[in-house]
Design an enzyme around this catalytic site. Sequence first.
Site, short mmCIF file in Angstrom:
data_model
loop_
_atom_site.label_atom_id
_atom_site.label_comp_id
_atom_site.label_asym_id
_atom_site.label_seq_id
_atom_site.Cartn_x
_atom_site.Cartn_y
_atom_site.Cartn_z
N LYS A 53 -22.25 30.67 0.81
CA LYS A 53 -22.39 29.21 0.83
C LYS A 53 -23.61 28.78 0.01
CE LYS A 53 -19.78 28.94 5.05
NZ LYS A 53 -19.67 28.81 6.49
N GLN A 97 -23.75 28.00 11.17
CA GLN A 97 -22.80 29.10 11.01
C GLN A 97 -22.38 29.64 12.38
OE1 GLN A 97 -21.50 30.25 8.00
NE2 GLN A 97 -20.14 31.41 9.34
N ASP A 120 -18.65 20.29 7.95
CA ASP A 120 -17.60 21.22 8.40
C ASP A 120 -16.40 20.46 8.98
OD1 ASP A 120 -17.83 23.93 7.95
OD2 ASP A 120 -19.19 24.29 9.63
#
Length: 296
Positions: A53, A97, A120
């Site tokens: 990422k 995460q 997200d």
Amino acid sequence: MTATLLQGGPVAEAILAETAARVAGLKTRGIEPALALVRVGEDPASIVYVRKKREACAAAGIRSIDLEFPADIGRGRLLETIYRLNADQAVHGILVQFPLPKDLDQDEVVNTISPAKDVDGFHPLNAGRLALGLPGFVPCTPLGVVLLLRHAGVNLDGKFVVVIGRSNIVGRPLANLLSLKRLGLNATVLLAHASTVDLPRFTREADVVIAAVGRPRTVTGEMLKPGAVVIDVGINRIDDPTRKSGSRLVGDVDFDSASKVAGMITPVPGGVGPLTVACLCRNAAAAAAGEWSRLS
Ligand code: NAD
């Protein structure tokens, strides 16, 4: 193999290039897009994902802010960190995460992230907006699947799509997305899951089959209609004594048999995988622009 291979790499590169152009435009207006990458603990897969990422952010010109904490950070300190990032106007997106260590409540963490920075797309407000067909952040893997299909020229309008797997990060948002009354979407969607009786009965009728299960060989060639489009979201590591590492990655679809029947099929690895991270950057740029992610 008769099916056309749908490679995710070139589509991911195109998304990143488009995002980089958007980011460059924002910078000329004095906005420097920034994405906070929060990692807790030392889960090896999480370390790899966060690194990917970070690299994708760099490729798109997005500033990534690495926040790494020990597994015993505790609920209070983690939530305080998120509150601080929510309030920081120089931070446009927040990614925590997963999986988190077991003593931390992932739902609580998601609920704490400001919906406007939830790149997200996991916050209930964004999930609800997607379900209602309103603008909001769309989760990255479902968004990637739609952009891959679009890039391949697959028009879903009126098509019968079977999505297998009803998780809140892939299957359910994907089913919501594909059934939206929107140009290029507008599909008739069946959301299948572990309790679905006689799955092949449905997949054999489907124009598009999307597997997001986490179980190898959930879909085989004999379960498909000839010419169907097959999207394999699954990532499973299986033993393979012929490999030096002793293992290899496979999807949820039995590629050998399915590729003989399908019209188009994604490989694993190299199919949907690269798109998830590219779409995260796309969402982060949208957040910096003060917009929800949009499909068009
Ligand atoms: P999950 O475990 O949360 O959900 C799996 C779903 O599959 C459940 O809804 C369950 O009902 C369904 N299921 C289980 N067995 C089934 C069966 N026999 N028949 C039909 N349905 C069945 O998984 P997830 O988080 O949605 O991930 C699914 C897979 O996608 C995993 O392999 C994961 O690694 C992969 N994944 C890939 C990406 C990517 O970027 N490519 C992103 C997210 C997840």
